[in-house]
Design a protein around this motif. Structure first.
Motif, short mmCIF file in Angstrom:
data_model
loop_
_atom_site.label_atom_id
_atom_site.label_comp_id
_atom_site.label_asym_id
_atom_site.label_seq_id
_atom_site.Cartn_x
_atom_site.Cartn_y
_atom_site.Cartn_z
N UNK A 45 0.98 -1.11 0.18
CA UNK A 45 -0.21 -0.07 -0.01
C UNK A 45 0.78 1.15 -0.06
N UNK A 46 0.75 1.98 -1.16
CA UNK A 46 1.88 3.03 -1.08
C UNK A 46 1.07 4.45 -0.88
N UNK A 88 -6.33 -0.85 -3.57
CA UNK A 88 -4.99 -1.41 -2.92
C UNK A 88 -4.20 -1.97 -4.10
N UNK A 89 -3.20 -1.75 -4.25
CA UNK A 89 -2.34 -1.91 -5.52
C UNK A 89 -1.21 -3.01 -5.17
N UNK A 90 -0.87 -3.79 -6.19
CA UNK A 90 -0.08 -4.85 -6.24
C UNK A 90 1.21 -4.34 -7.06
N UNK A 146 -5.70 1.43 -13.87
CA UNK A 146 -5.26 2.20 -12.59
C UNK A 146 -4.07 2.37 -12.36
N UNK A 147 -3.43 3.64 -11.92
CA UNK A 147 -2.02 3.50 -11.68
C UNK A 147 -1.81 3.28 -10.27
N UNK A 148 -0.90 2.53 -9.86
CA UNK A 148 -0.43 2.18 -8.54
C UNK A 148 -0.11 3.41 -7.72
#
Lengths: 557, 740
Positions: free
Chosen positions: A58-59, A471-473, B723-725
């Motif tokens: 999670x940034x 949430x990004x991976x 989507x852009x992280x």
């Protein structure tokens, strides 16, 4: 005789519990299971399949925090290429090497190096003396390196390929099997529950997102405590005893520097987002004492204005202690108020007399009121479509309305088996998440009446409030390609019965499952009755009302 | 409306028959509608004018022209002046009188003028307001329609929508509003300020800047080169140290240590000459070290290593020496350091010492050991003795005698011991050789090991043998005498070394037994073939041995039992069930059949059916397919045909599962339908498709990169939403989509 004897009794056992909130060395006791926050991951468009078990990164996106490029990418925990074809760029013999390096550039290097080495090992000249000695003509396989060696390592690998369809038979069956595998793996790896944030000593009543930081979440509990959490570190950053009694609502200012809370003690308080400095006391920036209890609060998306609701909807300037204007329509307690994120002068509220009222802040009037079958608990505006909002209703359904045509909802979302308590849109506006009193949360696509997803895992508590956070991976390019391909395959073969069955299969808690069955029976009975009534009465005498219109009682201008 | 009102009022007047003139009445009605004071005045004038026109009845009547709260009772004149008024006259007047034209005009004017309606009630007004506001808002919102539609139909949506610039605020900005508050922060900042360190601009101090400006390029280069050299040297040094540290040779380390010690002593001596005070300090250090040593248990032969060595000391010369060394070291370290005065006395000896290449201190210790303090020596030898007694009591008498006789010097007992040990070893080697010759076959594995290992092995074997003997003897004696003193039992051990040779065959037997045991018992065989490698195990084996035959017996018994069990398996008798066949055929039934036969005499249905079934069965049978591949398993090429054997092997189709209607002559079950396929077939045309061919076509175009070029594959698999992280997706804005 008492056992243990007094000299062996531990101080914790012997001491009577201190009154009030426990401090000091005693561990805080969790009063109920609902007194924690649950952090889920969803297979949203941003997330990936096959990676649920790995730790997400999670940034924080704000530039003041660590910028994204500085963090090292996650290690490739799971490099399987589920059913997807290998990257044609990559030569078959070097697959293992490329797995080690991971990145496409590194892969290219490995491939290149090995080729050169091969060329050195088997130069044509080294063979010639032996050949000459035996005076035998040997035909050798020779290739022109220009055909396959790149000039620089930045060039694309030249891979001779033949796309002749006769060489690659069984397209449909092969893709079908891949789609099947992708569907199965999606189910296998659907482990959405990330973490529970422990710390609250009473049930969590309201939640708020930080507008500038993805990792920060605020929560207000039933004992008047507000906590700020960091989702990446999964810990509580700050704890504030904000109110006496319930914290009814939390909202952040659009700039993210402060937040507002309302509580049962009839006050509205503004707090700084950062903790108090050295030597400062933890106290609110402003406190407004009201006459009645406020049940909800929301902040304007662009201006220094916020709205509270209670017996009426009040619009406040941040600098004043009296509302700029208060709007009423009828006399009933209003449970929530929400600003439209796109056309920011619009507000929506829902009251306990079963209605949803829309307001215009500029003209200081209510606009329209729609009365539904049952009470609406919350509404949420679509952040990408200015006129669309979704209402979470007590009659187990959610209604998506176009605010210009309130007499017919755009979509009725039905899957919950108990009152829907809260709803929140995804930032992309493509789907929303809803929490229900049946202790489940569901994700609905905006244009589908059935839920796409229901995270089922251990925590079986009622979710009173929830927020949708992407949430990004970290994905490598190959992983991303495989993910996209799998998604496409799933879409392509979604109508096939076997795949459909697997994709729809969910393990639900028994209570929810049985309730679904029961309600299915009830619904079928009602439908049958209606059909029979129509059948046995004079044609046209019994009006046929569509499902969408059935739940709307009236629209008041 | 006005006209109506006027008429109404007139009617009312006529009914009441009140004597009120119309011209008087007219303004009244007007006044009701229009409360304008100007208009009133005008009316007043008008009325006067009208009355002046009419010359006949000019009577000034007190009249009320407006409705007011204060009505004077004197002015009330509803009765008029007493004349009777007939309605007909009035009507006539209206008809004929020309002077009423103005009134008419007025009436007309009144008729034409619009009158403001009654104000609506509050709810109604609010509703209207809401409706208007709603209309406006809907208008505002409808500008989003095309954008929403576009986004819904878009092939791909990339979020976040707007191009946001990551604004990285410089640290000065961030620091501008910040103050040091905590004591720590304040202290740090004070320090920074004191040293003129930059607080806001984190680049260079003024000093650094100045120095930067001052240093020329050449200088800088030289400086750099110097630094580089220093770094290189350091790295070499580090590498060397690391290398040296890695050396495993104890000797080497010993030499190094000694060298160091020597160096230290030399330095000390030199220091004494040059700077006696520093030397004294150094000496103090030595003293401290000595104290530490005396306090600690180091070199006291009480550690784990020392104990193990004490056990081995009996047999191993090296161990003994090591122990001795240890003790010597202890002595050396605990030795009180000779004070400077003594050293000064021995100034003449220093050269000698240097020649000997032994540290001064060590020499002193030696001297002490020899002459000065015999008690110390005594102590340490007794220590060893104690250790020895603890471990093996048999050695007790020997060292004691040695000690008593050779208390004067250390060298002699050591030498004697060495001689003894050598004797032992010789004997052992002899034994080993003889054993090797005879034990070659049974101990096959042991042969492969090197001689040193063999040595140890044989030794241990001897030990175990001894133990075994003791065991046996003890048993024997136990029956006769009871308890036997332990010392007696073990005393003969060293003397029995020679007779051991004679007892060898017995031992071989035992070994063989052990091996047998190992064969039998798969659990124990891992330990038993090479138990002799360790002393403990070898000791254990003789204890195990007597049990072994027992176990074997037990095993055999078990097997026997099993045999019995298998033989005693109960025989199962098959019961012949008597089946009674009821052959009851009524005559009536037979008749019916006959009838049916006669009726359908022409067409043979049954035969037709059977024929049909046979045909279908034949058709459904898998056909033979030639699957032979030329060249596999034999030579292939032009003019060569695969052998008939191979063809026969690959020609035949595999037999399918038996038909379900195999045993049902009257039934024909079609097996064409496969229920398992149904799960993989779409039954109904799915929603967005309008024709089945459309659907089929979409299914038949492959998506994967196996069938498509890379570019096409990427295009086909583009996700709908990207989507852009790490970016926050903000709600849509008018600026993002270029809406005005």
């Amino acid at each position: 005789m008492q056992w243990p004897p007094p000299w062996r009794r531990s101080p914790l056992l012997s001491a009577s519990p201190p009154p009030g909130p426990v401090k000091g060395f005693l561990r805080p006791v969790r009063m109920s299971e609902a007194a924690r926050l649950y952090h889920y991951v969803t297979p949203a468009e941003s997330a990936m399949e096959g990676r649920w078990q790995t730790r997400p990164s999670l940034r924080p996106a704000s530039p003041t925090n660590a910028p994204a490029h500085r963090q090292p990418p996650l290690a490739n925990v799971c490099q399987q290429n589920y059913g997807a074809p290998q990257d044609p760029v990559e030569p078959a013999g070097l697959r293992s090497a490329s797995h080690v390096t991971g990145s496409s550039l590194g892969k290219a290097e490995v491939a290149c190096g090995s080729r050169r080495r091969w060329a050195e090992l088997v130069p044509e000249s080294s063979w010639s003396p032996a050949v000459g000695a035996s005076k035998m003509k040997v035909k050798m396989l020779s290739r022109n390196p220009d055909n396959y060696v790149r000039e620089t390592k930045l060039d694309l690998q030249r891979v001779p390929r033949n796309y002749d369809p006769t060489l690659h038979p069984f397209e449909v069956p092969r893709e079908y099997v891949r789609a099947l595998n992708a569907t199965k793996l999606e189910r296998v790896f659907a482990k959405p529950f990330l973490a529970s944030l422990d710390g609250h000593r009473d049930g969590v009543n309201c939640l708020a997102k930080h507008p500038k930081n993805l990792a920060t979440v605020l929560s207000g509990a039933c004992d008047g405590e507000v906590r700020i959490w960091n989702l990446t570190q999964r810990n509580c950053i700050r704890t504030i005893q904000a109110h006496e009694g319930f914290v009814r609502g939390v909202c952040t200012r659009f700039c993210g520097t402060s937040f507002f809370t309302v509580g049962d003690d009839k006050t509205v308080k503004q707090w700084k987002m950062d903790g108090p400095g050295y030597g400062e006391e933890e106290e609110p920036l402003h406190t407004i004492l009201g006459k009645t209890v406020y049940t909800g609060i929301d902040h304007h998306w662009k201006e220094a204005v916020f709205a509270t609701c209670g017996q009426q909807v009040d619009i406040w300037d941040e600098q004043r202690t009296n509302p700029i204007c208060s709007m009423t329509w009828g006399f009933d307690s209003i449970s929530s108020v929400k600003f439209n994120p796109v056309e920011t002068f619009l507000l929506g509220s829902c009251a306990s007399d079963r209605n949803i009222v829309l307001y215009d802040m500029r003209q200081a009037t209510p606009l329209k009121k729609v009365i539904l079958d049952m009470r609406t608990n919350t509404i949420c505006w679509n952040p990408m479509e200015a006129f669309i909002f979704t209402a979470a209703n007590e009659d187990y359904n959610l209604y998506t309305f176009d605010m210009r045509a309130l007499d017919t909802p755009v979509m009725v979302h039905m899957d919950h088996v108990s009152a829907v308590l809260d709803v929140d849109y995804s930032p992309t506006g493509k789907e929303f998440v809803s929490a229900s009193f049946d202790k489940s949360i569901r994700i609905f696509p905006v244009d589908k009446s059935r839920s796409r997803y229901v995270p089922t895992s251990k925590p079986k508590t009622t979710h009173y409030s929830l927020r949708y956070q992407n949430v990004y991976f970290q994905l490598t390019s190959r992983e991303k390609a495989a993910k996209d391909y799998n998604q496409k395959l799933k879409e392509k073969f979604q109508h096939y019965p076997h795949i459909k069955r697997i994709a729809r299969h969910r393990h639900l808690p028994k209570s929810i499952y049985s309730q679904i069955q029961e309600q299915r029976i009830m619904k079928e009975a009602r439908r049958r009755k209606e059909v029979n009534r129509i059948k046995h009465s004079k044609p046209g005498s019994v009006p046929i009302v569509s499902e969408k219109k059935k739940h709307i009682v009236a629209v008041v201008k | 409306m006005n006209v109506n009102q006027v008429a109404e009022s007139l009617l009312a007047l006529s009914q009441q028959e009140e004597l009120v003139d119309l011209p008087k009445n007219c303004p009244l009605s007007e006044n009701e509608d229009d409360g304008d004071s100007d208009g009133e005045r005008k009316h007043q004038k008008l009325l006067e004018a009208i009355s002046s026109l009419d010359g006949k009845n000019r009577r000034k009547l007190a009249e009320r022209s407006e409705a007011s709260l204060k009505v004077s009772e004197f002015n009330v004149s509803s009765e008029g002046s007493g004349e009777k008024l007939v309605l007909a006259d009035l009507l006539e007047l209206v008809k004929t009188s020309s002077s009423l034209a103005t009134v008419k005009k007025q009436l007309n004017r009144v008729k034409s003028r619009k009158v403001v309606e009654l104000p609506l009630n509050k709810e109604k007004i609010e509703q209207i307001h809401r409706e208007v506001a709603f209309g406006k808002t809907s208008g505002v919102l409808s500008k989003w329609d095309p954008i929403v539609l576009k986004n819904q139909q878009a092939e791909q949506l990339a979020f976040p929508l707007g191009k946001e610039q990551p604004a990285i605020a410089p640290i000065e900005h961030a620091l501008s509003g910040w103050k040091a508050r905590t004591p720590l922060e304040q202290e740090i900042f004070n320090l920074l300020h004191k040293n003129k360190r930059p607080v806001t601009d984190p680049l260079l101090t003024p000093m650094e800047k100045a120095s930067l400006r001052a240093m020329s390029l050449e200088e800088a280069k030289m400086h750099r080169a110097e630094l580089q050299r220093a770094r290189a040297l350091q790295s070499y040094y580090e590498a060397k140290a690391r290398r040296e540290k890695k050396i495993k040779s104890k000797k080497y380390h010993k030499v190094v240590k000694k060298g160091k010690a020597r160096k230290a002593s030399k330095e000390l001596e030199q220091l004494q000459k040059v700077n006696p005070t520093v030397a004294l300090e150094e000496l103090e250090k030595f003293e401290n070290a000595r104290m530490m040593e005396r306090m600690s248990l180091k070199h006291q032969n009480s550690g784990k290593w020392a104990k193990s060595k004490a056990i081995m000391a009996k047999y191993d010369l090296e161990a003994r020496q090591a122990m001795q060394e240890q003790l010597a070291k202890n002595k050396e370290l605990t030795q009180k350091f000779q004070v400077a005065s003594e050293i000064e006395e021995e100034k003449g000896c220093t050269e000698e010492v240097e020649e000997l290449l032994v540290p001064h201190v060590v020499n002193e210790v030696q001297m002490n050991v020899d002459g000065l303090n015999p008690w110390m020596l005594r102590n340490c030898t007794s220590d060893t003795r104690e250790a020895a007694t603890q471990e093996d009591p048999e050695q007790l008498p020997e060292p004691a005698t040695h000690e008593v006789s050779e208390s004067e010097g250390e060298e002699r007992p050591v030498a004697e011991e060495e001689i003894l040990l050598r004797d032992f070893e010789e004997r052992r080697s002899l034994r080993k050789r003889s054993e090797l010759n005879q034990d070659a076959e049974p101990a096959g594995i042991q042969e492969t090991k090197d001689s040193s290992c063999q040595d140890v092995l044989s030794e241990l074997r001897a030990l175990s043998q001894k133990l075994k003997e003791n065991h046996q003897s003890r048993k024997q004696k136990a029956s006769s005498e009871g308890t036997v003193p332990r010392v007696q039992r073990e005393e003969p051990a060293p003397e029995e070394a020679a007779p051991l040779l004679l007892q060898r065959p017995e031992r071989v037997q035992t070994l063989e037994e052990l091996e047998e045991l190992g064969k039998e018992d798969c659990f124990q065989n891992k330990e038993i073939p090479r138990p002799v490698l360790e002393g403990q195990q070898s000791e254990r084996t003789p204890n195990n041995r007597p049990d072994a035959p027992k176990e074997k017996k037990e095993k055999e018994q078990l097997i026997d039992l099993q045999n019995l069990l298998t033989t005693q398996s109960p025989s199962v008798r098959s019961l012949a069930v008597p089946t009674t066949i009821e052959e009851l055929e009524d005559e009536e039934e037979r008749d019916q059949r006959q009838m049916i036969k006669e009726a359908f005499a022409g067409d043979d249905v049954i035969r037709n059916f059977l024929k049909e079934k046979r045909e279908a069965v034949e058709a459904s049978k898998p056909k033979d397919v030639d699957l032979t591949l030329p060249g596999w398993g034999e030579w292939g090429g032009v003019g060569l045909k695969p052998s008939t054997k191979k063809r026969r092997r690959f020609l035949k189709a595999p037999e399918g599962p038996p038909r379900k209607d195999k045993n049902l002559p009257n039934v024909f079950i079609s097996e064409k339908r496969n229920i398992h396929v149904a799960a993989h077939q779409v039954q109904v045309l799915p929603y967005p498709f309008t024709h089945h061919r459309q659907f089929e076509r979409t299914i038949q175009t492959p998506v994967g990169s196996t069938w498509n070029t890379q570019r096409a594959f990427q295009k086909l698999t583009t996700p709908k939403v990207v989507t852009k992280p790490g970016h926050i997706i903000k709600p849509i804005k008018a600026e993002d989509v270029e809406l005005k």
